[in-house]
Design a protein around this motif. Structure first.
Motif, PDB file in Angstrom:
ATOM      1  N   ILE A 134       0.836  -1.204   0.000  1.00 17.46           N
ATOM      2  CA  ILE A 134       0.000   0.000   0.000  1.00 17.46           C
ATOM      3  C   ILE A 134       0.873   1.257   0.000  1.00 17.46           C
ATOM      4  O   ILE A 134       0.528   2.272  -0.614  1.00 17.46           O
ATOM      5  N   THR A 135       2.034   1.195   0.657  1.00 17.96           N
ATOM      6  CA  THR A 135       2.940   2.338   0.655  1.00 17.96           C
ATOM      7  C   THR A 135       3.493   2.592  -0.742  1.00 17.96           C
ATOM      8  O   THR A 135       3.540   3.727  -1.220  1.00 17.96           O
ATOM      9  N   LEU A 136       3.910   1.511  -1.416  1.00 16.00           N
ATOM     10  CA  LEU A 136       4.416   1.658  -2.786  1.00 16.00           C
ATOM     11  C   LEU A 136       3.323   2.150  -3.732  1.00 16.00           C
ATOM     12  O   LEU A 136       3.592   2.889  -4.687  1.00 16.00           O
ATOM     13  N   ASN A 137       2.095   1.763  -3.458  1.00 16.10           N
ATOM     14  CA  ASN A 137       0.989   2.174  -4.308  1.00 16.10           C
ATOM     15  C   ASN A 137       0.781   3.692  -4.265  1.00 16.10           C
ATOM     16  O   ASN A 137       0.433   4.315  -5.269  1.00 16.10           O
ATOM     17  N   HIS A 138       1.043   4.291  -3.091  1.00 13.49           N
ATOM     18  CA  HIS A 138       0.806   5.729  -2.929  1.00 13.49           C
ATOM     19  C   HIS A 138       2.082   6.560  -2.932  1.00 13.49           C
ATOM     20  O   HIS A 138       2.018   7.780  -3.118  1.00 13.49           O
ATOM     21  N   PHE A 139       3.238   5.912  -2.709  1.00 14.40           N
ATOM     22  CA  PHE A 139       4.494   6.654  -2.680  1.00 14.40           C
ATOM     23  C   PHE A 139       5.564   5.999  -3.550  1.00 14.40           C
ATOM     24  O   PHE A 139       6.745   6.276  -3.390  1.00 14.40           O
ATOM     25  N   GLY A 140       5.141   5.114  -4.454  1.00 17.04           N
ATOM     26  CA  GLY A 140       6.061   4.513  -5.402  1.00 17.04           C
ATOM     27  C   GLY A 140       6.263   5.410  -6.611  1.00 17.04           C
ATOM     28  O   GLY A 140       5.670   6.492  -6.715  1.00 17.04           O
ATOM     29  N   VAL A 141       7.061   4.961  -7.552  1.00 18.22           N
ATOM     30  CA  VAL A 141       7.476   5.789  -8.690  1.00 18.22           C
ATOM     31  C   VAL A 141       6.298   6.348  -9.475  1.00 18.22           C
ATOM     32  O   VAL A 141       6.244   7.555  -9.774  1.00 18.22           O
ATOM     33  N   GLU A 142       5.330   5.515  -9.826  1.00 13.66           N
ATOM     34  CA  GLU A 142       4.227   5.992 -10.660  1.00 13.66           C
ATOM     35  C   GLU A 142       3.408   7.067  -9.962  1.00 13.66           C
ATOM     36  O   GLU A 142       3.002   8.064 -10.574  1.00 13.66           O
ATOM     37  N   SER A 143       3.174   6.891  -8.669  1.00 13.45           N
ATOM     38  CA  SER A 143       2.433   7.908  -7.918  1.00 13.45           C
ATOM     39  C   SER A 143       3.250   9.182  -7.767  1.00 13.45           C
ATOM     40  O   SER A 143       2.709  10.296  -7.799  1.00 13.45           O
ATOM     41  N   LEU A 144       4.559   9.026  -7.600  1.00 12.45           N
ATOM     42  CA  LEU A 144       5.421  10.190  -7.409  1.00 12.45           C
ATOM     43  C   LEU A 144       5.496  11.062  -8.659  1.00 12.45           C
ATOM     44  O   LEU A 144       5.655  12.281  -8.560  1.00 12.45           O
ATOM     45  N   LYS A 145       5.367  10.457  -9.838  1.00 12.57           N
ATOM     46  CA  LYS A 145       5.407  11.245 -11.073  1.00 12.57           C
ATOM     47  C   LYS A 145       4.284  12.276 -11.093  1.00 12.57           C
ATOM     48  O   LYS A 145       4.482  13.420 -11.523  1.00 12.57           O
ATOM     49  N   SER A 146       3.108  11.884 -10.623  1.00 12.27           N
ATOM     50  CA  SER A 146       1.992  12.831 -10.578  1.00 12.27           C
ATOM     51  C   SER A 146       2.039  13.709  -9.335  1.00 12.27           C
ATOM     52  O   SER A 146       1.452  14.795  -9.316  1.00 12.27           O
ATOM     53  N   MET A 147       2.755  13.269  -8.309  1.00 12.70           N
ATOM     54  CA  MET A 147       2.852  14.039  -7.075  1.00 12.70           C
ATOM     55  C   MET A 147       3.932  15.123  -7.161  1.00 12.70           C
ATOM     56  O   MET A 147       3.921  16.085  -6.393  1.00 12.70           O
ATOM     57  N   LEU A 148       4.868  14.995  -8.099  1.00 14.92           N
ATOM     58  CA  LEU A 148       6.004  15.906  -8.182  1.00 14.92           C
ATOM     59  C   LEU A 148       5.607  17.386  -8.234  1.00 14.92           C
ATOM     60  O   LEU A 148       6.175  18.205  -7.500  1.00 14.92           O
ATOM     61  N   PRO A 149       4.623  17.789  -9.060  1.00 18.65           N
ATOM     62  CA  PRO A 149       4.249  19.212  -9.068  1.00 18.65           C
ATOM     63  C   PRO A 149       3.757  19.702  -7.705  1.00 18.65           C
ATOM     64  O   PRO A 149       4.037  20.843  -7.311  1.00 18.65           O
ATOM     65  N   LYS A 150       3.063  18.840  -6.975  1.00 10.12           N
ATOM     66  CA  LYS A 150       2.567  19.235  -5.650  1.00 10.12           C
ATOM     67  C   LYS A 150       3.717  19.366  -4.653  1.00 10.12           C
ATOM     68  O   LYS A 150       3.703  20.257  -3.796  1.00 10.12           O
ATOM     69  N   ILE A 151       4.698  18.481  -4.781  1.00  7.47           N
ATOM     70  CA  ILE A 151       5.881  18.578  -3.918  1.00  7.47           C
ATOM     71  C   ILE A 151       6.612  19.889  -4.197  1.00  7.47           C
ATOM     72  O   ILE A 151       6.999  20.610  -3.269  1.00  7.47           O
ATOM     73  N   GLU A 152       6.774  20.216  -5.478  1.00  4.85           N
ATOM     74  CA  GLU A 152       7.478  21.444  -5.833  1.00  4.85           C
ATOM     75  C   GLU A 152       6.718  22.671  -5.339  1.00  4.85           C
ATOM     76  O   GLU A 152       7.320  23.610  -4.796  1.00  4.85           O
ATOM     77  N   ASP A 153       5.405  22.683  -5.496  1.00 10.36           N
ATOM     78  CA  ASP A 153       4.593  23.811  -5.014  1.00 10.36           C
ATOM     79  C   ASP A 153       4.722  23.959  -3.499  1.00 10.36           C
ATOM     80  O   ASP A 153       4.835  25.079  -2.977  1.00 10.36           O
ATOM     81  N   MET A 154       4.684  22.841  -2.797  1.00  7.09           N
ATOM     82  CA  MET A 154       4.809  22.854  -1.339  1.00  7.09           C
ATOM     83  C   MET A 154       6.145  23.464  -0.917  1.00  7.09           C
ATOM     84  O   MET A 154       6.221  24.266   0.026  1.00  7.09           O
ATOM     85  N   LEU A 155       7.211  23.116  -1.623  1.00 10.41           N
ATOM     86  CA  LEU A 155       8.539  23.631  -1.295  1.00 10.41           C
ATOM     87  C   LEU A 155       8.650  25.123  -1.606  1.00 10.41           C
ATOM     88  O   LEU A 155       9.231  25.882  -0.828  1.00 10.41           O
ATOM     89  N   HIS A 156       8.093  25.555  -2.736  1.00  3.03           N
ATOM     90  CA  HIS A 156       8.083  26.987  -3.063  1.00  3.03           C
ATOM     91  C   HIS A 156       7.365  27.780  -1.965  1.00  3.03           C
ATOM     92  O   HIS A 156       7.857  28.820  -1.513  1.00  3.03           O
ATOM     93  N   THR A 157       6.210  27.279  -1.541  1.00  2.00           N
ATOM     94  CA  THR A 157       5.421  27.974  -0.528  1.00  2.00           C
ATOM     95  C   THR A 157       6.171  28.098   0.790  1.00  2.00           C
ATOM     96  O   THR A 157       6.218  29.172   1.396  1.00  2.00           O
ATOM     97  N   ASN A 158       6.790  27.015   1.222  1.00  2.00           N
ATOM     98  CA  ASN A 158       7.471  27.031   2.516  1.00  2.00           C
ATOM     99  C   ASN A 158       8.758  27.844   2.490  1.00  2.00           C
ATOM    100  O   ASN A 158       9.052  28.587   3.438  1.00  2.00           O
ATOM    101  N   LEU A 159       9.534  27.730   1.431  1.00  2.00           N
ATOM    102  CA  LEU A 159      10.770  28.511   1.355  1.00  2.00           C
ATOM    103  C   LEU A 159      10.478  30.008   1.290  1.00  2.00           C
ATOM    104  O   LEU A 159      11.189  30.818   1.897  1.00  2.00           O
ATOM    105  N   ALA A 160       9.421  30.384   0.575  1.00  3.42           N
ATOM    106  CA  ALA A 160       9.039  31.799   0.533  1.00  3.42           C
ATOM    107  C   ALA A 160       8.620  32.279   1.922  1.00  3.42           C
ATOM    108  O   ALA A 160       8.954  33.403   2.336  1.00  3.42           O
TER     109      ALA A 160
END
Length: 473
Positions: A134-160
């Motif tokens: 279940i962890t790989l299903n939500h945090f494995g490579v295929e899920s991470l490809k679609s999650m990447l923009p959200k990770i980047e947005d989260m980092l931009h918000t926090n660093l600002a």
């Protein structure tokens, strides 16, 4: 009367001397490794938790390696333990998980995660396979490809946000950031609108895993157990809300666990909160500590920052639209960034080791491991071996240019090994790499104060590492 008293005292002294002798010299079939068992119940726990003032192998292990060799016996929090810093022994034990050994946690850790009784037994096999799946299903490579923009947005918000606040303690703010993002992905946690600041509870319990599990008022363990119960109640309330109101479903980790309750008998309304609690803790501490250490290394090595900035600015320049977000292919192309991440993971060695429990007596490397004893596989000893890594505690990302894949596979295990290698490894590396991308392309940073680290045996940062962020034009 005095004579009777002296006899009683003598008998008591003889009895306890006998008990201590039995504790320090246990009878077994075969040969135990050399070492000391310390005192009954306490063992050598006090020596184990004395801070080591560097990122090198913890003094507890290093001193005993020098005295007894790479394999030795000891006792921690009342448990007899065989400690191995030997690569061949560690590999052998990991290869025989399920036949010779099983997963084991220190008692305090087990009680935090309710790994007792039937749940404890199940965690060895079926449950672990499910959790990994279940962890790989939500945090494995295929899920991470679609999650990447959200990770980047989260980092931009926090660093600002950090750049607008003046100097910040990066361990504190990174811990909150990582926890809130991961919790949102697991069960929809909304940190801004929640009354409970869950990341604070995780911080409170961190240093209690190697304490004696005395759940009585006044002890730190008791307070941590109270914090744990508070968190589990919130997680269970969230679960019950979704069970009672399908409109609250959001297709996340929790929803899959709810759907799987129909086929997996161990997925109960009490177990699922435990499952989420453990996964959150693993990601929260490992990533926040690694990112904090990254700041320590970067502020002490400006040449590394220069090369990182060159690599990431080159990535941005190749884009048709320089304002577009990071892509998966760009992430996979970050050669020097991966070297920086690997070097940080190699030195950090966040867990002191991997714990396994012997299912039966067995022999390895000329020694007997008795049934019921714990084996502590000290994987940091491999990653800090000066024979493999010259000046092992020196941060040198360029060393990875000279390491072949065979050497890396045998001497680099930041996410564990065997069948229990961390399922969140790719998620951790993606967050670390994306963080560096956003950081060096958008901000300059300087250390204002702090930077001292110690191992207790987990890594702690004393007064923290305070960083001032400045937005670049």
């Amino acid at each position: 009367m005095w004579a009777i008293g002296l006899v009683v005292v003598a008998l008591v002294v003889i009895y306890y001397t006998h008990m201590i002798f039995k504790w320090r010299s246990p009878k077994i079939e075969g040969v135990l490794p050399p070492g000391s068992m310390g005192w009954p119940l306490v063992g050598e726990t006090l020596q184990f938790i004395i801070p080591g003032k560097s990122l090198d192998l913890h003094p507890f292990v290093k001193k005993r390696m020098q005295k007894y060799g790479p394999i030795f016996k000891t006792s921690l929090v009342g448990r007899p333990i065989i400690v191995s810093t030997d690569y061949e022994m560690n590999k052998y034990i990991l290869q025989h998980e399920g036949t010779l050994v099983e997963l084991w946690y220190l008692d305090s850790f087990a009680k935090f995660f309710a790994l007792e009784g039937e749940t404890r037994v199940n965690a060895i096999g079926t449950v672990h396979k499910y959790l990994r799946s279940i962890t790989l299903n939500h945090f494995g490579v295929e899920s991470l490809k679609s999650m990447l923009p959200k990770i980047e947005d989260m980092l931009h918000t926090n660093l600002a946000k950090w750049a607008s606040q003046g100097p910040v303690d990066v361990k504190q703010v990174i811990s909150v950031m990582v926890f809130n993002f991961t919790a949102n992905k697991i069960f929809g946690y909304d940190a801004e609108n929640s009354k409970e600041k869950l990341s604070e509870n995780y911080t409170k319990i961190l240093n209690s895993f190697i304490s004696l599990p005395l759940n009585i008022p006044g002890t730190s363990f008791h307070k941590c157990m109270q914090d744990r119960e508070k968190m589990l109640k919130l997680l269970k309330d969230t679960l019950m809300e979704r069970l009672n109101d399908p409109s609250k479903r959001r297709g996340d980790f929790l929803d899959q666990a709810i759907d799987d309750m129909k086929t997996e008998k161990f997925l109960t309304v009490d177990f699922i909160p435990q499952q989420m609690f453990g996964i959150l803790f693993a990601s929260f501490e490992s990533m926040s500590t690694t990112l904090t250490l990254t700041f320590k290394f970067l502020t002490e090595n400006p040449r590394v920052v220069e090369e990182l900035r060159a690599e990431h600015e080159a990535i941005v320049k190749k884009r048709e639209n320089p304002n577009s977000g990071l892509t998966w292919d760009e992430y996979r192309s970050m050669t020097f960034t991966q070297m920086v991440v690997n070097e940080t993971l190699r030195i950090s060695n966040i867990p002191p080791g991997l714990f396994r429990k012997a299912l039966k007596d067995f022999q390895v490397k000329g020694y007997t491991v008795p049934a019921g004893w714990t084996v502590m596989l000290v994987t940091p000893a491999i990653q800090l071996n000066p024979d493999t890594f010259k000046d092992p505690v020196t941060f040198n990302p360029w060393r990875w240019n000279d390491l072949d894949q065979v050497t890396i596979s045998k001497n680099f295990m930041p996410f564990g090994g065997g069948t229990r290698q961390c399922a969140g490894a790719e998620y951790s590396k993606l967050v670390l790499s994306t963080f560096l991308h956003v950081l060096v392309t958008n901000y300059s940073f300087t250390k204002v104060k702090g930077g001292e680290v110690s191992r207790t045996p987990i890594i702690s940062f004393g007064d923290g590492i305070h960083i001032k962020f400045t937005a670049r034009n």
